[in-house]
Design a protein around this motif. Structure first.
Motif, PDB file in Angstrom:
ATOM      1  N   GLY A  72      18.346  31.577 -25.474  1.00  0.00           N
ATOM      2  CA  GLY A  72      17.978  32.592 -24.396  1.00  0.00           C
ATOM      3  C   GLY A  72      18.438  31.518 -23.126  1.00  0.00           C
ATOM      4  N   ALA A  73      18.087  32.004 -22.078  1.00  0.00           N
ATOM      5  CA  ALA A  73      18.265  31.380 -20.940  1.00  0.00           C
ATOM      6  C   ALA A  73      17.326  31.655 -19.709  1.00  0.00           C
ATOM      7  N   LEU A  74      17.260  30.844 -18.853  1.00  0.00           N
ATOM      8  CA  LEU A  74      16.304  31.212 -17.371  1.00  0.00           C
ATOM      9  C   LEU A  74      17.314  31.794 -16.323  1.00  0.00           C
ATOM     10  N   TRP A  75      16.600  33.013 -15.970  1.00  0.00           N
ATOM     11  CA  TRP A  75      17.610  33.665 -15.006  1.00  0.00           C
ATOM     12  C   TRP A  75      16.406  33.803 -13.832  1.00  0.00           C
ATOM     13  N   ASN A  76      17.201  33.728 -12.594  1.00  0.00           N
ATOM     14  CA  ASN A  76      16.580  34.082 -11.401  1.00  0.00           C
ATOM     15  C   ASN A  76      17.267  35.049 -10.513  1.00  0.00           C
ATOM     16  N   TYR A  77      17.122  36.486 -10.652  1.00  0.00           N
ATOM     17  CA  TYR A  77      18.168  37.326  -9.914  1.00  0.00           C
ATOM     18  C   TYR A  77      17.556  37.812  -8.619  1.00  0.00           C
ATOM     19  N   HIS A  78      18.109  37.735  -7.395  1.00  0.00           N
ATOM     20  CA  HIS A  78      17.415  38.136  -6.221  1.00  0.00           C
ATOM     21  C   HIS A  78      18.680  38.665  -5.356  1.00  0.00           C
ATOM     22  N   GLU A  79      18.600  39.273  -4.199  1.00  0.00           N
ATOM     23  CA  GLU A  79      19.514  40.019  -3.364  1.00  0.00           C
ATOM     24  C   GLU A  79      19.431  38.756  -2.088  1.00  0.00           C
ATOM     25  N   ASP A  80      20.379  38.303  -1.612  1.00  0.00           N
ATOM     26  CA  ASP A  80      20.683  37.627  -0.260  1.00  0.00           C
ATOM     27  C   ASP A  80      21.521  38.855   0.585  1.00  0.00           C
ATOM     28  N   PHE A  81      21.587  38.060   1.902  1.00  0.00           N
ATOM     29  CA  PHE A  81      22.071  39.066   3.103  1.00  0.00           C
ATOM     30  C   PHE A  81      22.871  38.069   3.944  1.00  0.00           C
ATOM     31  N   TYR A  82      23.976  38.449   4.367  1.00  0.00           N
ATOM     32  CA  TYR A  82      24.741  37.815   5.270  1.00  0.00           C
ATOM     33  C   TYR A  82      25.613  38.775   6.239  1.00  0.00           C
ATOM     34  N   GLY A  83      25.504  38.908   7.421  1.00  0.00           N
ATOM     35  CA  GLY A  83      26.532  39.734   8.324  1.00  0.00           C
ATOM     36  C   GLY A  83      26.372  41.140   7.923  1.00  0.00           C
ATOM     37  N   GLY A  84      25.005  41.582   7.733  1.00  0.00           N
ATOM     38  CA  GLY A  84      24.934  43.054   7.553  1.00  0.00           C
ATOM     39  C   GLY A  84      25.369  43.388   5.865  1.00  0.00           C
ATOM     40  N   ARG A  85      25.707  42.483   5.146  1.00  0.00           N
ATOM     41  CA  ARG A  85      26.062  42.787   3.706  1.00  0.00           C
ATOM     42  C   ARG A  85      25.243  42.015   2.804  1.00  0.00           C
ATOM     43  N   THR A  86      25.103  43.036   1.648  1.00  0.00           N
ATOM     44  CA  THR A  86      24.055  42.554   0.525  1.00  0.00           C
ATOM     45  C   THR A  86      25.002  41.631  -0.494  1.00  0.00           C
ATOM     46  N   ILE A  87      24.312  40.560  -0.699  1.00  0.00           N
ATOM     47  CA  ILE A  87      24.950  39.571  -1.757  1.00  0.00           C
ATOM     48  C   ILE A  87      23.922  39.563  -2.946  1.00  0.00           C
ATOM     49  N   LYS A  88      24.390  39.800  -4.132  1.00  0.00           N
ATOM     50  CA  LYS A  88      23.857  39.942  -5.494  1.00  0.00           C
ATOM     51  C   LYS A  88      23.965  38.250  -5.857  1.00  0.00           C
TER      52      LYS A  88
END
Length: 750
Positions: A72-88
């Protein structure tokens, strides 16, 4: 009989050729619009049906998970934000040789590496490093493939980390396999609703268009087929002739529409129906949809032709014994008025819409629009004939009043589309305007970040102090720290966080702010003043409820958060649960977001950005509706030109006799124009008025201080006005034919 039908359709002179061409043009436009809609829906379904690697779940990592021999693996997914656009963003660390791999990658990045989507790579290259690239440690190892993306504009980054680094991140988890669930999110229902409304709005006008095109010059064909019956043809043979004639034109139109769609397909692929482009390869109908259109359109056309010849099937003399159709009655407006009345009253109980009455009321309104149209057309025509003295208006009004059902039929497909589009276009600006006026606009530029999450009250006092020192060191930045109050330290007049408010007591207040910091944010409230005139040092309140609120429309209901009844408290030794920051420099804002990205699970966002994200969802649904209105107006315009052209062909001899009697050509042209314009404008006004009538009670039911009634945006008026203008231009293109068709040679009788 099939050979005879083909000969009559192809070798019966210029009139037959013109009729066939008009049928093909009308059907081709409808088919092209239908294929474009199906293509966008297919792309939406394919994009939402891809494996949702973002949805992968797993267990919290434990100490044994750091063993290099583990799978398996260790994952940390979250969303970031820049200039009004969402970053996965996904931070990942492999635990073994069989670690899961994100679709679109041949391997996961190692520590010190990251993969970026093409759009993300372009943004990283253009943005200052300290504002964006500094959030992603390491070097770029390559690009993420299309399998992991919903479109070419999506911002995604996969960052390689060590297991220790991922474990230290909030929200880390151990995963064994990538999720195979569809990637549909909460907005999918909104888009399905939009496409469903598009289907309702498009199918009706397209059926009307095909039927109108097929029934072109129906009176002339009825007379010809009646003559054939008089010389011995059976009803079955007449049906075959009519079916061949209609199906041939519809088939030619369907093939032409397919070719037109292939030419405009690149432009369709660039449509941002959900706020972002789809991959061009996905924007295409399925093979069975092509087959259904090519087979279904001729069948519909044949059925319409057979229905138009029902009088000939009864008797070959049925055409000669025509009687005036009975005028529509006033009862036709009752369903429309009943539906609008329900929206004004029984649909909303206690300020909230009731599902069943709402569905019944909507059905009554939509059915009422179709029923009331002919009666209103007749009334408007009679009123115009009574009030006008011009010859053109009198001739047009008399013909519309004599057969309002036929006049309204050519524009009936526009009614539902304009109604649905107007209702949505009236609602969306109101909600968007409310989203953009959080607390009178004083909170729009406030950046909120939360550090608390289930099981963790926030940053430790030491880490919180360190972060606040770094924030205070930046010029032009005001900070409101919000501290987590332990359950056992709640004031006696407050409740635990999970207990909820009591009817006889105040709401829970699990957070504390210092009064000196609160003074920088007066919209949140003021600290109480003691009897001796000295203020409190800190107060408890539910301050963190508005930080990162997912719906800014509800923020005003929570304010103010502090007042004379707020209990005194202390921030000594408390964890930092959240912060609110103000700055007027956009570059500083992005640097602060970069700084906070290492402390938060969710991306820090301003209230204006949260409002924009939510408003975009509503605006995108509105765009679907307005695109539907625009496409429907195109189909309606094609129906109008077919109906206008057919009317000219059918009334060639009467117009010729009027011209020989001295009627100017411009008067005849005005008659044709008025016969098309009056039902078109009436249908648009009726549908738009009903749309506002349905939207107004819903706006009142919102009952939110930050939501005020707003007019539809310019896109709506451009779509509706532009569509009507285009329809009028299309009608005008048929007028030059009038002079050629009314020459004296056409006065001869067969």
């Amino acid at each position: 009989m099939i050979r005879l039908g083909l000969r009559l359709s192809l070798s019966s002179g210029r009139e037959a050729a013109a009729r066939l061409a008009l049928i093909a043009v009308g059907v081709a436009a409808g088919v092209a619009v239908l294929l474009a809609t199906l293509s966008l829906f297919n792309a939406f379904q394919a994009t939402g049906g891809r494996p949702c690697w973002e949805c992968t779940t797993g267990s919290a990592p434990s100490s044994w998970a750091l063993d290099a021999t583990a799978d398996g693996a260790l994952w940390n997914y979250h969303e970031d934000f820049y200039g009004g656009r969402t970053i996965k963003r996904l931070d990942a660390a492999a635990l073994g040789t069989r670690a899961p791999v994100v679709p679109g990658l041949s391997r996961m990045p190692g520590p010190g590496q990251y993969y970026a989507s093409p759009a993300m790579a372009g943004l990283l290259d253009s943005a200052p490093r300290e504002e964006l690239a500094a959030r992603f440690p390491g070097t770029r190892a390559g690009l993420i493939g299309d399998a992991a993306l919903s479109g070419p504009d999506e911002l995604v980054v996969v960052v390689g980390q060590t297991p220790d680094q991922v474990v230290a991140m909030p929200g880390a988890r151990q995963v064994d396999t990538v999720s195979t669930e569809p990637a549909f999110d909460d907005s999918a229902d909104v888009y399905r609703f939009g496409f469903g409304m598009a289907a309702v709005g498009l199918i009706v006008p397209l059926l009307v268009l095909v039927g109108t095109a097929t029934r072109l010059a129906a009176a002339r064909r009825e007379t010809r087929f009646a003559a054939i019956r008089l010389v011995g043809a059976t009803t079955r043979q007449i049906n075959v002739l009519a079916t061949v004639d209609a199906a041939l034109g519809a088939l030619v139109g369907a093939l032409t529409g397919l070719a037109i769609f292939q030419l405009v397909r690149p432009a369709v692929a660039g449509v941002r129906i959900t706020g972002a482009r789809f991959f061009p390869g996905l924007v295409a109908p399925h093979a069975w949809q092509y087959a259904a259109v090519l087979c279904g359109v001729p069948v519909v056309a044949a059925c319409a032709a057979l229905w138009s010849l029902r009088r000939v099937r009864i008797s070959p003399l049925g055409v000669a014994r025509k009687t005036a159709a009975s005028p529509p009655r006033a009862w036709r407006v009752i369903p429309l008025l009943a539906g609008l009345g329900m929206f004004a009253g029984p649909v909303y109980r206690n300020g909230e819409p009731d599902d069943l009455p709402a569905v019944v009321a909507l059905a009554l309104v939509m059915a009422g629009l179709m029923l009331a149209g002919p009666w209103l057309t007749m009334v408007a025509a009679r009123l115009a004939a009574r009030l006008t003295r011009g010859g053109a208006t009198l001739l047009a009004a008399r013909r519309l009043a004599a057969d309002p059902k036929t006049a309204f039929r050519s524009v009936s497909g526009l009614v539902l589309a304009v109604f649905i589009g107007t209702t949505i276009a009236a609602l969306v600006p109101t909600v968007v305007a409310g989203q953009q006026k959080v607390a009178g606009g004083t909170l729009n530029d406030v950046l909120g970040a939360r550090f608390d999450r289930p099981g963790v009250s926030g940053l430790s006092p030491r880490a919180g102090t360190e972060l606040l020192d770094r924030l205070h060191a930046r010029p032009g930045v005001d900070v409101l720290p919000i501290y987590a109050l332990p359950i056992n330290a709640l004031p006696v007049n407050a409740l635990p966080v999970d207990a909820g408010p009591r009817p006889d007591g105040p709401p829970p207040m699990p957070y504390v702010v210092e009064c000196t910091d609160l003074a920088r944010f007066p919209v949140l409230g003021r600290c109480p003043v003691n009897i001796d005139g000295r203020g409190a040092r800190a107060v408890a309140g539910n301050f963190a409820r508005i930080v990162g609120a997912d719906n800014p429309l509800t923020v005003d209901r929570l304010l103010p958060l502090a007042g004379p009844a707020s209990p005194h408290a202390s921030t000594d030794g408390l964890d930092l649960a959240a912060i609110m920051i103000t700055t007027r420099d956009p570059a500083t804002l992005e640097r602060l977001r970069t700084l906070l990205s290492g402390y938060t699970v969710e991306a820090p966002m301003t209230f204006a950005e949260i409002a924009e994200v939510r408003a975009d969802l509503y605006v995108q649904a509105e765009n679907v509706a307005l695109a539907m209105v625009g496409l429907t107006l195109v189909a309606g315009a094609c129906g109008l030109v077919v109906a206008a052209g057919g009317g000219l062909v059918e009334r060639r001899r009467p117009f010729t006799l009027l011209r020989l009697a001295g009627t100017p050509t411009r008067t005849l042209a005005a008659v044709v124009l008025l016969e098309s314009v009056l039902p078109l404008v009436l249908a648009a006004a009726l549908a738009a008025g009903s749309g506002f009538g349905v939207a107004e009670p819903l706006i009142d039911a919102l009952a939110m201080r930050s939501a005020s009634i707003a007019m539809p945006g310019p896109v709506y008026f451009a779509s509706l006005g532009g569509g009507l203008a285009a329809s009028l231009l299309v009608i005008l293109t048929t007028l030059p034919l009038l002079r050629r068709m009314t020459t004296p040679d056409n006065a001869r009788f067969e």
